[in-house]
Design a protein around this motif. Structure first.
Motif, mmCIF file in Angstrom:
data_model
loop_
_atom_site.group_PDB
_atom_site.id
_atom_site.type_symbol
_atom_site.label_atom_id
_atom_site.label_comp_id
_atom_site.label_asym_id
_atom_site.label_seq_id
_atom_site.Cartn_x
_atom_site.Cartn_y
_atom_site.Cartn_z
ATOM 1 N N TYR A 195 0.828 -1.196 0.000
ATOM 2 C CA TYR A 195 0.000 0.000 0.000
ATOM 3 C C TYR A 195 0.867 1.253 0.000
ATOM 4 O O TYR A 195 1.936 1.284 0.633
ATOM 5 C CB TYR A 195 -0.930 0.023 1.217
ATOM 6 C CG TYR A 195 -2.117 -0.901 1.081
ATOM 7 C CD1 TYR A 195 -3.258 -0.495 0.389
ATOM 8 C CD2 TYR A 195 -2.098 -2.178 1.643
ATOM 9 C CE1 TYR A 195 -4.354 -1.344 0.262
ATOM 10 C CE2 TYR A 195 -3.185 -3.045 1.521
ATOM 11 C CZ TYR A 195 -4.316 -2.611 0.829
ATOM 12 O OH TYR A 195 -5.388 -3.455 0.697
ATOM 13 N N ILE A 196 0.394 2.292 -0.685
ATOM 14 C CA ILE A 196 1.135 3.548 -0.763
ATOM 15 C C ILE A 196 1.042 4.295 0.567
ATOM 16 O O ILE A 196 -0.038 4.436 1.132
ATOM 17 C CB ILE A 196 0.572 4.428 -1.900
ATOM 18 C CG1 ILE A 196 0.716 3.712 -3.253
ATOM 19 C CG2 ILE A 196 1.288 5.781 -1.942
ATOM 20 C CD1 ILE A 196 0.059 4.452 -4.412
ATOM 21 N N ILE A 197 2.210 4.760 1.053
ATOM 22 C CA ILE A 197 2.300 5.522 2.301
ATOM 23 C C ILE A 197 2.806 6.932 1.990
ATOM 24 O O ILE A 197 3.823 7.062 1.298
ATOM 25 C CB ILE A 197 3.255 4.836 3.302
ATOM 26 C CG1 ILE A 197 2.804 3.399 3.595
ATOM 27 C CG2 ILE A 197 3.353 5.643 4.596
ATOM 28 C CD1 ILE A 197 1.441 3.275 4.224
ATOM 29 N N PRO A 198 2.150 8.021 2.431
ATOM 30 C CA PRO A 198 0.956 8.040 3.284
ATOM 31 C C PRO A 198 -0.332 7.663 2.566
ATOM 32 O O PRO A 198 -1.270 7.212 3.189
ATOM 33 C CB PRO A 198 0.917 9.476 3.796
ATOM 34 C CG PRO A 198 1.617 10.263 2.738
ATOM 35 C CD PRO A 198 2.694 9.374 2.203
ATOM 36 N N GLY A 199 -0.405 7.892 1.254
ATOM 37 C CA GLY A 199 -1.515 7.406 0.459
ATOM 38 C C GLY A 199 -2.877 7.949 0.863
ATOM 39 O O GLY A 199 -3.006 9.021 1.450
ATOM 40 N N LEU A 200 -3.906 7.160 0.532
ATOM 41 C CA LEU A 200 -5.273 7.516 0.921
ATOM 42 C C LEU A 200 -6.107 6.278 1.212
ATOM 43 O O LEU A 200 -7.333 6.332 1.247
ATOM 44 C CB LEU A 200 -5.943 8.388 -0.157
ATOM 45 C CG LEU A 200 -5.889 7.957 -1.632
ATOM 46 C CD1 LEU A 200 -6.743 6.742 -1.930
ATOM 47 C CD2 LEU A 200 -6.309 9.108 -2.523
#
Length: 211
Positions: A195-200
């Motif tokens: 998952y992309i960090i900080p992402g959404l």
């Protein structure tokens, strides 16, 4: 940064993206924001569409006015399911574009994309293709989608996303150095689950109110 990566830093896009990132943003608001951002992304991605001039009459005088070249045709391809959120917004700006869909899901253990649906217009070889998916995380799905779509021989391909991780950008650009990649933000990194960090969060879940 790779030359093929175009970072779209328009203030309105960045403001709306911040609202989308917030954990307490409702599904309805998330969906509306993505639609609004998609209109702005479409504006940037289509900057190079060619124009021709035709004679028209205004209420006051004749003139030669610019219009889109009729031989420049587009197909928008949504990477399901989250790509639908961008597709809906772009279609408002480009209602005559044809639409294709490619369905991919990530194996939760290997993160390898598995195709489950594929349908695009028959005349795609006469069209320029915009492939849309909100998230470019590992890049596996984007790479697989573009690879599959290249086999249909469109005139050109652009990939458009909302968020990208450095790992995904590196992977995508290494495999498809000929495909421009448009994104509104490049985030910090991927976590151990991809998952992309900080992402959404999960764009599909937030868009459709699922978990």
């Amino acid at each position: 940064m790779y030359n093929q990566v175009i970072l779209i830093e328009h203030p309105l896009i960045q403001h709306k993206l911040t609202l989308m990132r917030k954990a307490d943003t409702s599904t309805t608001k998330f969906r509306n924001l993505l639609k609004e951002i998609s209109l702005l992304l479409a504006y940037e991605v289509t900057r190079d569409l060619p124009l021709k001039y035709e004679a028209i009459k205004t209420p006051l005088a004749p003139m030669n006015a610019p219009v889109l070249a009729p031989d420049k045709k587009l197909v928008l391809v949504s990477v399901m399911r989250a790509g639908q959120g961008i597709l809906d917004g772009m279609l408002e700006l480009m209602p005559t574009a044809r639409v294709g869909h490619i369905g991919l899901y990530r194996d939760p253990k290997t993160l390898i994309p598995i195709e489950y649906y594929f349908k695009i217009p028959e005349d795609v070889e006469k069209r320029d293709m915009l492939v849309v998916d909100p998230m470019l995380a590992t890049g596996n799905s984007a790479v697989a989608a573009v690879e599959r779509l290249k086999s249909t021989n469109p005139l050109s391909i652009k990939f458009v996303c909302l968020l990208a991780a450095p790992e995904g950008i590196e992977h995508f650009c290494a495999v498809h150095p000929d495909v421009p990649l448009y994104t509104a933000a490049i985030d910090d990194h991927l976590d151990e689950h991809g998952y992309i960090i900080p992402g959404l969060g999960d764009a599909g879940d937030r868009l459709f109110g699922t978990k």
